[in-house]
Design a protein around this motif. Sequence first.
Motif, PDB file in Angstrom:
ATOM      1  N   ARG A   1       0.864  -1.188   0.000  1.00 46.84           N
ATOM      2  CA  ARG A   1       0.000   0.000   0.000  1.00 46.84           C
ATOM      3  C   ARG A   1       0.898   1.235   0.000  1.00 46.84           C
ATOM      4  O   ARG A   1       1.917   1.290   0.699  1.00 46.84           O
ATOM      5  N   VAL A   2       0.489   2.234  -0.800  1.00 39.35           N
ATOM      6  CA  VAL A   2       1.267   3.467  -0.935  1.00 39.35           C
ATOM      7  C   VAL A   2       0.338   4.670  -0.822  1.00 39.35           C
ATOM      8  O   VAL A   2      -0.763   4.662  -1.385  1.00 39.35           O
ATOM      9  N   ARG A   3       0.795   5.679  -0.092  1.00 40.42           N
ATOM     10  CA  ARG A   3       0.084   6.967  -0.116  1.00 40.42           C
ATOM     11  C   ARG A   3       1.067   8.037  -0.560  1.00 40.42           C
ATOM     12  O   ARG A   3       2.281   7.953  -0.303  1.00 40.42           O
ATOM     13  N   VAL A   4       0.550   9.044  -1.206  1.00 41.80           N
ATOM     14  CA  VAL A   4       1.368  10.144  -1.709  1.00 41.80           C
ATOM     15  C   VAL A   4       1.174  11.357  -0.804  1.00 41.80           C
ATOM     16  O   VAL A   4       0.033  11.726  -0.476  1.00 41.80           O
ATOM     17  N   VAL A   5       2.283  11.969  -0.406  1.00 38.77           N
ATOM     18  CA  VAL A   5       2.255  13.198   0.368  1.00 38.77           C
ATOM     19  C   VAL A   5       2.859  14.302  -0.492  1.00 38.77           C
ATOM     20  O   VAL A   5       4.022  14.208  -0.913  1.00 38.77           O
ATOM     21  N   ALA A   6       2.059  15.317  -0.776  1.00 35.07           N
ATOM     22  CA  ALA A   6       2.513  16.443  -1.593  1.00 35.07           C
ATOM     23  C   ALA A   6       3.047  17.542  -0.681  1.00 35.07           C
ATOM     24  O   ALA A   6       2.315  18.075   0.160  1.00 35.07           O
ATOM     25  N   SER A   7       4.331  17.867  -0.866  1.00 30.85           N
ATOM     26  CA  SER A   7       4.980  18.888  -0.045  1.00 30.85           C
ATOM     27  C   SER A   7       5.944  19.715  -0.895  1.00 30.85           C
ATOM     28  O   SER A   7       7.011  20.129  -0.446  1.00 30.85           O
ATOM     29  N   ALA A   8       5.524  19.953  -2.158  1.00 28.23           N
ATOM     30  CA  ALA A   8       6.386  20.651  -3.108  1.00 28.23           C
ATOM     31  C   ALA A   8       6.292  22.171  -2.914  1.00 28.23           C
ATOM     32  O   ALA A   8       5.259  22.696  -2.485  1.00 28.23           O
TER      33      ALA A   8
ATOM     34  N   TYR B   1      -4.121   5.887   1.256  1.00 22.65           N
ATOM     35  CA  TYR B   1      -3.373   4.711   0.802  1.00 22.65           C
ATOM     36  C   TYR B   1      -4.072   4.062  -0.387  1.00 22.65           C
ATOM     37  O   TYR B   1      -5.307   4.011  -0.458  1.00 22.65           O
ATOM     38  N   SER B   2      -3.260   3.559  -1.323  1.00 20.78           N
ATOM     39  CA  SER B   2      -3.753   2.777  -2.454  1.00 20.78           C
ATOM     40  C   SER B   2      -3.033   1.435  -2.467  1.00 20.78           C
ATOM     41  O   SER B   2      -1.837   1.361  -2.165  1.00 20.78           O
ATOM     42  N   SER B   3      -3.749   0.387  -2.820  1.00 20.95           N
ATOM     43  CA  SER B   3      -3.159  -0.945  -2.914  1.00 20.95           C
ATOM     44  C   SER B   3      -2.562  -1.131  -4.303  1.00 20.95           C
ATOM     45  O   SER B   3      -3.215  -0.849  -5.323  1.00 20.95           O
ATOM     46  N   VAL B   4      -1.310  -1.622  -4.353  1.00 17.79           N
ATOM     47  CA  VAL B   4      -0.615  -1.811  -5.632  1.00 17.79           C
ATOM     48  C   VAL B   4       0.095  -3.165  -5.605  1.00 17.79           C
ATOM     49  O   VAL B   4       0.324  -3.747  -4.550  1.00 17.79           O
ATOM     50  N   ASP B   5       0.464  -3.636  -6.797  1.00 21.68           N
ATOM     51  CA  ASP B   5       1.266  -4.856  -6.875  1.00 21.68           C
ATOM     52  C   ASP B   5       2.666  -4.575  -6.344  1.00 21.68           C
ATOM     53  O   ASP B   5       3.316  -3.599  -6.734  1.00 21.68           O
TER      54      ASP B   5
ATOM     55  N   ASP C   1       3.382  -1.087   3.977  1.00 16.78           N
ATOM     56  CA  ASP C   1       2.816   0.223   3.658  1.00 16.78           C
ATOM     57  C   ASP C   1       3.945   1.230   3.452  1.00 16.78           C
ATOM     58  O   ASP C   1       4.991   1.151   4.120  1.00 16.78           O
ATOM     59  N   TYR C   2       3.714   2.190   2.551  1.00 19.63           N
ATOM     60  CA  TYR C   2       4.731   3.215   2.262  1.00 19.63           C
ATOM     61  C   TYR C   2       4.097   4.599   2.208  1.00 19.63           C
ATOM     62  O   TYR C   2       2.945   4.750   1.778  1.00 19.63           O
ATOM     63  N   THR C   3       4.881   5.591   2.621  1.00 16.34           N
ATOM     64  CA  THR C   3       4.580   6.993   2.358  1.00 16.34           C
ATOM     65  C   THR C   3       5.562   7.488   1.310  1.00 16.34           C
ATOM     66  O   THR C   3       6.786   7.440   1.526  1.00 16.34           O
TER      67      THR C   3
END
Length: 465
Positions: A285-292, A319-323, A350-352
């Motif tokens: 599982r991955v979530r994206v954190v926008a801090s640009a 979070y999104s589930s991915v391969d 899980d990843y950020t």
Amino acid sequence: MTSKASHGVIRCHDRVTQAALVLGAMTAVFSPLFAIAMFRSPRLSRRHLLATAPGALALGLSACGGGSDSAGKAQIRVLNLSSDVASLDIDLDAATWVTGATTAQLTDYKEVDPDSYDFSLRRSGSTIALASGERTLTKDAHYTLVVWGRETALTFVTLTEDEDPDDVDSGKARIRVYNASADSGALDLYLTSTAVDLQDTTAAQSAVASGLLSGYRDMSAGSYRLRVTGYGDASDLRLDVGTIALTAKTFTTLILTGTSSGVLVNGYALTQQGNVTPMATGKSRVRVVASADGRGAVGVTWAGQPLAAALSSPTVGPYSSVDAGTQTMNVLVNGQVVSSAQRTLAVGVDYTLMVWGSGAVSLIADDNRLPTNSARVKLRLIHGSAGTEPLTMAVDYSVTASGVVQGAASAFSTLNASSSVRLDVSTSADQVYTDDDVTLTAQGVYTAFVLGGRSTPTGLLRKDR
């Protein structure tokens, strides 16, 4: 001339006769003592009494050739599904019984007398007990002792394996679920054909809570797509296995274990008195954190799958589930590619993915498993503000993290749950983020973010579990 066999029978007869005479005298002396011993130690069992004088006659008889079969014995084997104890030694009543029970490998059955036993589980080679407890084993019964959980909260269960195939209708098989995950919450099991939408069907087993075993469910024999979801939410997919085969008149126990994600689960299909088949999740599982900088819009794809599209900074995405595996990850800021690289996502993790500053990328592994203490919480700090010095976090003025640099995360601290605490994040010179009325709910997992994107750093607190 007398044969050797005849001599053996005569000698055995003589020994038994002598033993009977001696034991007759000993019984008269010791019977009152046995009664006292039983009164003082109610847990004294017949296997203990077997070693006493009245039991000696039975031992003498077995030495003459009796008692060699397994009739009346209990049969038990071990399946180690601990997440972080790769090899186990197990004691029975303080005597070593099994050594080197390795992860996901069934041991052979071992015969034991039917009785109550004190089990003690140790990391192989260690003398420190990680879990212990009494279990009662009955004669002519089969069991699999399943060990699960983390080293700091190890537990075990004895699953019975003596269902009668004649009780199952022709062309049917039976399946049950054991939830061996302390972190996943209650789970639903679906067995369907490949293309079925879970929103259009019902669960084969529902609301199986942690540490609980469901009853058996009859299913038509055949092959199924196996999916596990969070209870009552068919979109909350935890495990997706392409094929599980259910053979007619067989009994299967699906054992679900946790991952470091705390959400995704692995499966193990245990056939009654048969083999075990691992069914790993295959997902991350991955979530994206926008801090640009400059409120930059962040986009991310993983192997062509969109994870975020124009996520405005500062924002913490879901979070999104991915391969899992090694694939190309593309990162864009304001429509421009700032990174295109092969990255590896491990199974069950899980990843950020944080995009910060002018396009720096940090991939941070998240341990979203729940605290082992039900009255505690987990809290950490992630620093995503470019140009800001290393950060320190304090809860009610007590430091829980320090020296957290840009693009990094602190370790988790475990704290008492509270309905109102003060949270402070600061550099060596300035206060960056303060909230003086934070609720930390028991069994929660939290991350405090300090993010860029605006003229000054932005503090956000997120409950990850």
